[in-house]
Motif scaffolding. Structure first.
Motif: not given
Length: 159
Positions: A40-60
């Motif tokens: 959803s962050f990607f779709e809104m162009g909020m790439f920093g927020d998307a990156r934060a979620k994705l970093k949580e993903a690779v930490e998990a």
């Protein structure tokens, strides 16, 4: 228009982490859920927020190659190509058959003016199963490859 290569000093959080342990049971599901949230962050162009979620993903799940690929995309979207390449390379370390990563790398090298590398990575993407010929034909990031004999074959759906 000629694209200039941006030189940016990488901060530690811009580089992929080094992981050695396998994820615990259920961690892949957590990683995929975080990646879904990032969409959803990607779709809104909020790439920093998307990156934060994705970093949580690779930490998990440190073995979640698509997470690393998508983090690269967030940097790519902000013209931070060297950072994007670092994350794409990490994704390939985890899954050398991920054709999306090779395609993304082809786009970066094309933008940076390295046509040889761009065509090479595009060929590898196709060899690993990338079949979206329409994207190859219309992707503006690849337009400067027009005229290259190998690129023309790939645009025509031939290898």
């Amino acid at each position: 228009r000629k694209t200039r290569r941006r030189k940016t000093k990488q901060k530690p959080e811009d580089r992929p982490p080094v992981h050695t342990a396998d994820p615990a049971p259920g961690e892949r599901e957590k990683a995929e859920a975080k990646a879904f949230e990032a969409q959803s962050f990607f779709e809104m162009g909020m790439f920093g927020d998307a990156r934060a979620k994705l970093k949580e993903a690779v930490e998990a799940d440190p073995t979640y190659d698509q997470g690393y690929n998508l983090i690269g995309v967030t940097y790519y979207a902000r013209d931070r190509y060297e950072d994007a390449l670092d994350w794409y390379k990490k994704a390939l370390e985890l899954n050398p058959a991920n054709h999306d990563v090779y395609y993304n790398m082809a786009c970066v090298f094309s933008i940076l003016g390295d046509k040889e590398q761009a065509v090479n990575y595009l060929q590898i993407a196709v060899l690993n199963g990338y079949v979206d010929v329409a994207s190859i034909q219309t992707d503006k990031d690849l337009k400067n490859l027009n005229g290259d004999p190998t690129f023309e074959k790939l645009k025509a759906g031939n290898l």
